[in-house]
Design a protein around this motif. Structure first.
Motif, short mmCIF file in Angstrom:
data_model
loop_
_atom_site.label_atom_id
_atom_site.label_comp_id
_atom_site.label_asym_id
_atom_site.label_seq_id
_atom_site.Cartn_x
_atom_site.Cartn_y
_atom_site.Cartn_z
N ASP A 31 47.07 81.14 9.66
CA ASP A 31 47.50 81.27 11.07
C ASP A 31 48.26 82.57 11.30
N GLY A 32 47.78 83.65 10.70
CA GLY A 32 48.38 84.96 10.89
C GLY A 32 49.62 85.22 10.06
N VAL A 33 50.03 84.24 9.24
CA VAL A 33 51.24 84.37 8.42
C VAL A 33 50.82 84.49 6.95
N LYS A 34 51.38 85.48 6.24
CA LYS A 34 51.07 85.66 4.83
C LYS A 34 51.88 84.68 3.98
N GLU A 35 51.17 84.00 3.09
CA GLU A 35 51.80 83.04 2.20
C GLU A 35 51.30 83.27 0.78
N HIS A 36 52.08 82.82 -0.21
CA HIS A 36 51.66 82.85 -1.60
C HIS A 36 51.23 81.45 -2.01
N ALA A 37 49.97 81.34 -2.40
CA ALA A 37 49.42 80.04 -2.75
C ALA A 37 48.83 80.10 -4.16
N PRO A 38 48.85 79.00 -4.90
CA PRO A 38 48.22 78.98 -6.23
C PRO A 38 46.70 79.06 -6.11
N TYR A 39 46.06 79.54 -7.16
CA TYR A 39 44.60 79.63 -7.15
C TYR A 39 43.95 78.26 -7.20
N LEU A 40 44.61 77.30 -7.83
CA LEU A 40 44.08 75.94 -7.89
C LEU A 40 45.09 74.99 -7.24
N TYR A 41 44.56 74.01 -6.50
CA TYR A 41 45.36 72.97 -5.86
C TYR A 41 46.29 73.52 -4.78
N ALA A 42 45.84 74.60 -4.13
CA ALA A 42 46.65 75.20 -3.06
C ALA A 42 46.84 74.24 -1.89
N HIS A 43 45.92 73.30 -1.74
CA HIS A 43 45.97 72.39 -0.60
C HIS A 43 47.20 71.51 -0.62
N TRP A 44 47.77 71.27 -1.83
CA TRP A 44 48.99 70.46 -1.89
C TRP A 44 50.13 71.14 -2.66
N ALA A 45 49.84 72.19 -3.44
CA ALA A 45 50.87 72.81 -4.28
C ALA A 45 51.48 74.07 -3.69
N THR A 46 51.03 74.50 -2.50
CA THR A 46 51.62 75.67 -1.86
C THR A 46 53.05 75.36 -1.42
N HIS A 47 53.92 76.31 -1.59
CA HIS A 47 55.34 76.11 -1.29
C HIS A 47 55.55 75.76 0.19
N GLY A 48 56.40 74.76 0.42
CA GLY A 48 56.82 74.42 1.78
C GLY A 48 56.02 73.33 2.46
#
Length: 429
Positions: A119-136
């Motif tokens: 949504d236009g915001v840069k985030e750091h996400a893991p390569y695997l399981y980003a759907h639930w393991a991304t911070h926040g």
């Protein structure tokens, strides 16, 4: 090498099969290095992690399938299979390595992050399981807050996730190694003592396995699409795991017989294995159709999102090819009794099923991990390129090398004092 009645026969792992398996492992390593170092673009790294998860999960599953096969043979007190148990025992001995590789891949994918734009915001996400393991995602004060993921955070958090993964893999591994140990001890001591212990371990394993494998599949694969859920997904994975394991056992047996080993394994034994491959391919289709049809009929957005992704242009052809390879092929090739007794037919079917269930896992994993630019339909070489081929070849070589190495460590290719060995050596249907 001896005759079909020489139960002291020992396997010697050497020659072309050893050389080619080592070459295949090197190809796999080169493919991983290519994805991480030579082409370090974000999409290449993501593909590499996705393929490593696919193949490490596949690798672990076929080794777990060997333990599953051993357990239900013991629990059923089956006689026909006694003379070929060394092969699944060798695969069970490989499970500790397969489990370690799977855990390493998952941990690396969870803790290695990359920059994504949401949504236009840069985030750091893991390569695997980003759907639930991304911070926040579970923090109500975060801009990333997701109430659905927050509701599942009791299970989908890193500590519980990894704890359950380790617990399940340790339970499966210990069970498999115990069955191997008791079989070896049985050869030394004779009698029913070790067979009875194997029976008990098999019963305990199947009880644990029945309750935990669906959760293992939920965690490892289904949580890649963390908003979606299906109570049939675990059994769908169990069917795929079992069919793949049976197909690999069949190919190993055909190879060993061709090389002059295990000549006591007859067309009747292969017929039984063909029946299992055919039957569980039909079961796989039953669960596939049940899961698909109920979700299609209910047409609930939280459920249909899974299949909607897999009907996008880049996956739709592979989605239906999956059904052709894993249902129509075994149905048409193995339906008749005589077909299950033809070595060449069994070999072809086993190869198709191994490729088919690789595609099955591909369809489970890739739409949940690979995200192409909006409006861009990837070309074939963007979906099946260096990483897909090389990593699959590498893990295939690793399975062959480790299994045949483990097989060569047995003092004989048959459990010499198995109480039903004579029945197996004279098996006829």
């Amino acid at each position: 090498m001896g005759t079909h009645t020489d139960i002291n026969q020992q396997y010697e792992f050497s020659g072309k099969i050893k050389t080619w398996s080592l070459i295949a492992i090197v190809i796999g390593v080169v493919g991983v290095l290519y994805g991480f170092l030579i082409d370090p673009s974000d999409i290449a790294v993501q593909r590499t992690f996705s393929n490593l998860l696919l193949m490490s999960y596949y690798f672990a599953c076929v080794c777990i399938a060997a333990v599953f096969f051993l357990s239900y043979q013991y629990l059923a007190q089956a006689g026909w299979s006694a003379s070929l148990l060394r092969l699944p025992q060798a695969m069970a001995k490989v499970l500790p390595i397969a489990a370690v590789i799977l855990v390493v891949v998952i941990v690396a994918g969870l803790f290695t992050t990359h920059e994504v734009v949401v949504d236009g915001v840069k985030e750091h996400a893991p390569y695997l399981y980003a759907h639930w393991a991304t911070h926040g995602l579970t923090d109500p004060a975060s801009a990333n807050y997701d109430p659905i993921i927050a509701g599942k955070s009791g299970l989908l958090n890193i500590y519980t996730f990894l704890g359950l993964l380790l617990l399940f893999l340790i339970a499966y591994t210990v069970s498999g190694l115990k069955l191997v140990k008791f079989s070896n001890d049985e050869d030394e001591r004779g009698g029913m003592f070790n067979y009875n212990k194997s029976f008990k371990v098999a019963a305990i394993f199947l009880l644990i396995f029945g309750f935990t494998f669906p959760v293992f599949a939920f965690d490892t694969i289904m949580s890649l699409d963390a908003h979606w859920f299906s109570t049939m997904f675990g059994w769908y994975n169990l069917a795929a795991m079992h069919v793949s394991g049976l197909a690999i056992i069949v190919l190993f047996l055909i190879y060993l017989r061709k090389k002059g080993y295990m000549q006591w394994v007859s067309q009747d034994h292969l017929h039984n294995l063909g029946q299992l491959m055919f039957g569980f391919s039909i079961f796989w289709t039953y669960v596939w159709f049940g899961q698909f049809f109920l979700i299609w009929y209910a047409n609930l957005p939280e459920e249909t999102v899974y299949f909607y992704k897999r009907w996008e242009p880049e996956y739709k052809f592979w989605f239906w090819l999956n059904l052709v390879l894993n249902f129509l092929a075994p149905l048409l090739l193995l339906m008749s009794r005589d077909a299950k007794r033809l070595t060449a037919r069994l070999k072809i079917t086993a190869i198709i099923l191994i490729i088919g269930h690789w595609l099955d896992y591909y369809i489970m994993i890739m739409p949940g991990t690979m995200h192409y630019h909006e409006g861009h339909t990837p070309h074939l070489w963007e979906q099946f390129g260096i990483q897909e081929v090389s990593i699959a070849v590498g893990f295939g070589g690793l399975l062959i090398y480790l299994t045949l190495s483990a097989l060569s460590k047995f003092k004989s290719l048959v459990p010499k004092k198995h109480p039903f060995l004579d029945e197996s050596l004279h098996h006829h249907i």
